[in-house]
Design an enzyme around this catalytic site. Structure first.
Site, PDB file in Angstrom:
ATOM      1  N   ASP A  97      35.709  45.368  34.434  1.00 31.94           N
ATOM      2  CA  ASP A  97      36.580  46.173  33.799  1.00 31.94           C
ATOM      3  C   ASP A  97      35.766  46.792  32.975  1.00 31.94           C
ATOM      4  O   ASP A  97      34.678  46.597  32.864  1.00 31.94           O
ATOM      5  CB  ASP A  97      37.959  45.279  33.244  1.00 31.94           C
ATOM      6  CG  ASP A  97      38.838  46.234  33.301  1.00 31.94           C
ATOM      7  OD1 ASP A  97      39.024  47.573  32.816  1.00 31.94           O
ATOM      8  OD2 ASP A  97      40.137  45.762  33.728  1.00 31.94           O
ATOM      9  N   HIS A 116      38.487  51.589  35.666  1.00 30.68           N
ATOM     10  CA  HIS A 116      38.132  50.578  35.000  1.00 30.68           C
ATOM     11  C   HIS A 116      36.659  49.982  35.127  1.00 30.68           C
ATOM     12  O   HIS A 116      36.175  49.061  35.449  1.00 30.68           O
ATOM     13  CB  HIS A 116      38.721  49.564  35.378  1.00 30.68           C
ATOM     14  CG  HIS A 116      40.182  49.743  34.679  1.00 30.68           C
ATOM     15  ND1 HIS A 116      40.653  49.410  33.455  1.00 30.68           N
ATOM     16  CD2 HIS A 116      41.470  50.086  35.406  1.00 30.68           C
ATOM     17  CE1 HIS A 116      42.044  49.718  33.416  1.00 30.68           C
ATOM     18  NE2 HIS A 116      42.301  50.428  34.535  1.00 30.68           N
ATOM     19  N   GLU A 160      44.879  53.045  37.363  1.00 35.83           N
ATOM     20  CA  GLU A 160      44.944  54.064  36.127  1.00 35.83           C
ATOM     21  C   GLU A 160      43.428  54.579  36.502  1.00 35.83           C
ATOM     22  O   GLU A 160      42.490  54.240  35.387  1.00 35.83           O
ATOM     23  CB  GLU A 160      44.663  52.911  35.166  1.00 35.83           C
ATOM     24  CG  GLU A 160      45.766  52.408  34.861  1.00 35.83           C
ATOM     25  CD  GLU A 160      46.184  51.283  33.590  1.00 35.83           C
ATOM     26  OE1 GLU A 160      47.162  51.180  32.971  1.00 35.83           O
ATOM     27  OE2 GLU A 160      44.847  50.542  33.370  1.00 35.83           O
TER      28      GLU A 160
HETATM   29  C1  TNX Z   1      47.775  47.938  33.064  1.00 28.75           C
HETATM   30  S1  TNX Z   1      48.356  46.643  35.654  1.00 28.75           S
HETATM   31  C2  TNX Z   1      46.615  47.665  33.673  1.00 28.75           C
HETATM   32  C3  TNX Z   1      45.707  46.862  32.890  1.00 28.75           C
HETATM   33  C4  TNX Z   1      46.032  46.581  31.529  1.00 28.75           C
HETATM   34  C5  TNX Z   1      47.757  46.103  31.400  1.00 28.75           C
HETATM   35  C6  TNX Z   1      48.118  45.642  30.193  1.00 28.75           C
HETATM   36  C7  TNX Z   1      47.095  47.160  35.982  1.00 28.75           C
HETATM   37  C8  TNX Z   1      46.689  47.414  37.326  1.00 28.75           C
HETATM   38  N1  TNX Z   1      46.321  47.947  35.038  1.00 28.75           N
HETATM   39  O1  TNX Z   1      44.248  47.359  32.916  1.00 28.75           O
HETATM   40  O2  TNX Z   1      45.223  45.463  30.956  1.00 28.75           O
HETATM   41  O3  TNX Z   1      48.270  47.485  32.079  1.00 28.75           O
HETATM   42  O4  TNX Z   1      49.676  45.389  29.982  1.00 28.75           O
END
Ligand code: TNX
Length: 556
Positions: free
Chosen positions: A211, A288, A352
């Site tokens: 990450d 990430h 994301e």
């Molecule tokens: C979303 S769930 C993310 C993570 C964060 C999390 C915190 C997901 C696929 N991505 O990178 O840690 O929310 O709740």
């Protein structure tokens, strides 16, 4: 009754039997097992399990020996390591002298299913496969009072009420995700997590290894990933304001680091296999990515040198999809990863991923033009497709967070639905296989008690035990689509979970509720009944030294 442990054992058996099993009306009660088996029928009488009851295991295979090892560990907790019963590995049950514990395979039963029969003759386990036998041992773990499971070896015999259990899992994928990137957890801690999963009959460990804030797996071809990418020089203190960082932002000033060597990974994969748990590694693409880009700046669009990220939230600095070097990097990395993990699935992230860098990147724009891609999301889809094809050539399928659906995926990709269940439903309607892991039921980094001030700092949200329990992974799907739901997963993101005891606290007892969703399935669930059965498991947590959230138990 065959109590060979003398008067003390007989007295203990009798007293515990009265306490554990007989209700005020004198009826024989079913024991409290979590996750609830398909059927449990309490019988008359009891069996007194003692250190000199022989255990027969057949056939003598490597996998049956794993199931036998689990029983041995359980027996040693009770009778001590010195006086554990003898294990006899045999070809057939002809040679069995009762009373005995028997563990055998049955070709009439499906994989992972089992039956467990306690009678005056002993304990008889049949499994559809060795995994089924292993799950029977987990059920047996809950039939033995937790109080005597403290490795003291001071108990010569344990009474087991006669019972007949038939059981099989509702879902083949029963996952727990640990984010080892935001905070690193040692090999021993990961093993403890696997132990915790095993007692809940969970069978997939999704290991989030990369990450923005850390790259945690050794890759021989790219040593900087761990030399540079596994070290974050400091970490934001308190709740991340979400992008609004300035001179008032506070950092702890302490470097956070750690990574798993290839030997560590092999050790964990083997430990998991011994518990019938598959380890699915996650290597994030294309977002990430900051720890990787900090290690090799040519992986980003600008070539700039960054530091491993020290705050949380979403980051714009993602892998460049225009340059071929990004794909050669991933092919090398994933070849090494695939060699370490026998899992048929590899998780490639996909969540994301802002397109800000791609928008300004001539290479990414050129790629889009060449391919006639109409959006940056499709550019992500192109990248994911290439990685899927490459992993396919290694015999692996991809799992990706649900954004991969928007980006455009092949029919064979497995979609992990996290932004609610809707994307999972959409994926299933398209014919893709899905794993349901929505924030509102599966995010164990959310608070589990409404008294937030009394809780350790968490991501936010509110996910009490009962809410987890109410999760129906089939909701919104018609009967034809339901088989596409491979299962469910609890996610432990660790931005605000700096150590393993806190991870346990966030996981338990919510994992008990999730295990019932995953194992027993959504039909005929009853939260009140679950709460009545739960104390047996809570007592095991206490005896085994697992920290859990007691205040969460008050939220009804
Ligand atoms: C979303 S769930 C993310 C993570 C964060 C999390 C915190 C997901 C696929 N991505 O990178 O840690 O929310 O709740």
């Amino acid at each position: 009754m065959n109590c060979l442990g003398g008067i003390r054992a007989a007295a203990l058996c009798a007293a515990a039997a009265v306490l554990a099993m007989v209700s005020c009306t004198g009826d024989v009660q079913s024991p409290g097992i979590v996750p609830l088996p398909c059927s449990v029928a309490a019988g008359e009488g009891e069996f007194c399990l003692s250190a000199d009851v022989p255990v027969y295991v057949c056939p003598d295979t490597r996998e049956m020996r794993c199931a036998a090892d689990e029983l041995k560990e359980l027996m040693e907790r009770v009778f001590g390591t010195e006086s554990c019963p003898g294990f006899i590995f045999c070809g057939s049950l002809d040679e069995v002298a009762h009373p005995a514990v028997t563990m055998v395979l049955s070709d009439r039963m499906p994989a992972s299913s089992y039956s467990l029969e306690v009678s005056e003759d002993g304990v008889a386990v049949e499994g559809g496969d060795a995994a089924g036998v292993f799950y029977a041992v987990q059920t047996l773990r809950q039939l033995i009072p937790a109080e005597v499971q403290g490795f003291s070896g001071s108990v010569p015999a344990v009474p087991l009420q006669a019972v007949s259990v038939e059981d099989s899992p509702a879902f083949e994928y029963r996952g727990v995700m640990l984010d080892a990137a935001r905070h690193f957890f040692s090999v021993d801690e990961v093993k403890t997590l696997l132990d915790i999963m095993a007692i809940h009959k969970m069978n997939v460990f999704h290991w989030h290894l990369t990450d923005d804030q850390g790259w945690r797996i050794e890759i021989d071809s790219f040593p900087e990933l761990t030399r540079i990418g596994s070290v974050r020089k400091r970490t934001i203190v308190g709740k991340d304001p979400g992008g609004e960082y300035d001179e008032t932002t506070q950092y702890d000033g302490t470097p956070h680091s750690g990574y798993y060597t290839k030997d560590d990974v092999r050790e964990i994969v083997e430990y998991a296999a011994g518990r019938f748990i598959t380890v699915v590694p996650e290597i994030e693409f294309p977002g990430h990515a900051v720890a990787a880009i900090a290690s090799y700046p040519w992986l980003g669009c600008t070539g700039e040198q960054f530091e491993v990220r020290q705050t949380w939230d979403i980051d714009d600095r993602v892998f460049c999809i225009g340059r071929e070097s990004t794909f050669s990097f991933f092919e090398e990395v994933l070849s090494e990863v695939a060699e370490l993990f026998p899992s048929g699935y590899i998780h490639i992230g996909g969540d994301e991923c802002p397109s800000k860098m791609w928008e300004k990147c001539p290479e990414c724009r050129r790629r889009m033009e060449e391919l006639g891609l109409e959006s940056f999301r499709r550019l992500q889809g192109y990248g994911t497709g290439r990685i899927e094809k490459f992993l396919g050539s290694l015999g692996r399928s991809i799992i990706g967070w649900d954004e991969i659906l928007e980006a455009g995926v092949s029919d064979s990709a497995i979609v992990m639905s996290w932004r609610g269940c809707d994307t999972g439903i959409e994926a299933a309607k398209r014919g893709n296989r899905v794993i349901m892991s929505p924030t509102e039921y599966s995010y164990f980094d959310y608070y589990q008690s409404s008294d937030i001030d009394a809780e350790p700092l968490a991501w936010g949200g509110y996910l009490p035990l009962e809410k987890v329990y109410s999760f129906d992974p089939y909701s919104g799907l018609d009967d034809g689509e339901k088989p596409l739901v491979l299962g469910v997963q609890a996610n432990l993101w660790t931005e605000y979970i700096p150590d393993f005891t806190q991870a346990e606290y966030m996981l338990l007892p919510r994992l008990a509720a999730m295990s019932e969703v995953a194992w027993h399935g959504p039909c005929d669930k009853d939260y009140r009944d679950f709460r009545k059965r739960l104390p047996v498991l809570l007592q095991l947590y206490r005896t085994y030294g697992y920290r859990f959230c007691e205040s969460g138990l008050c939220e009804m």
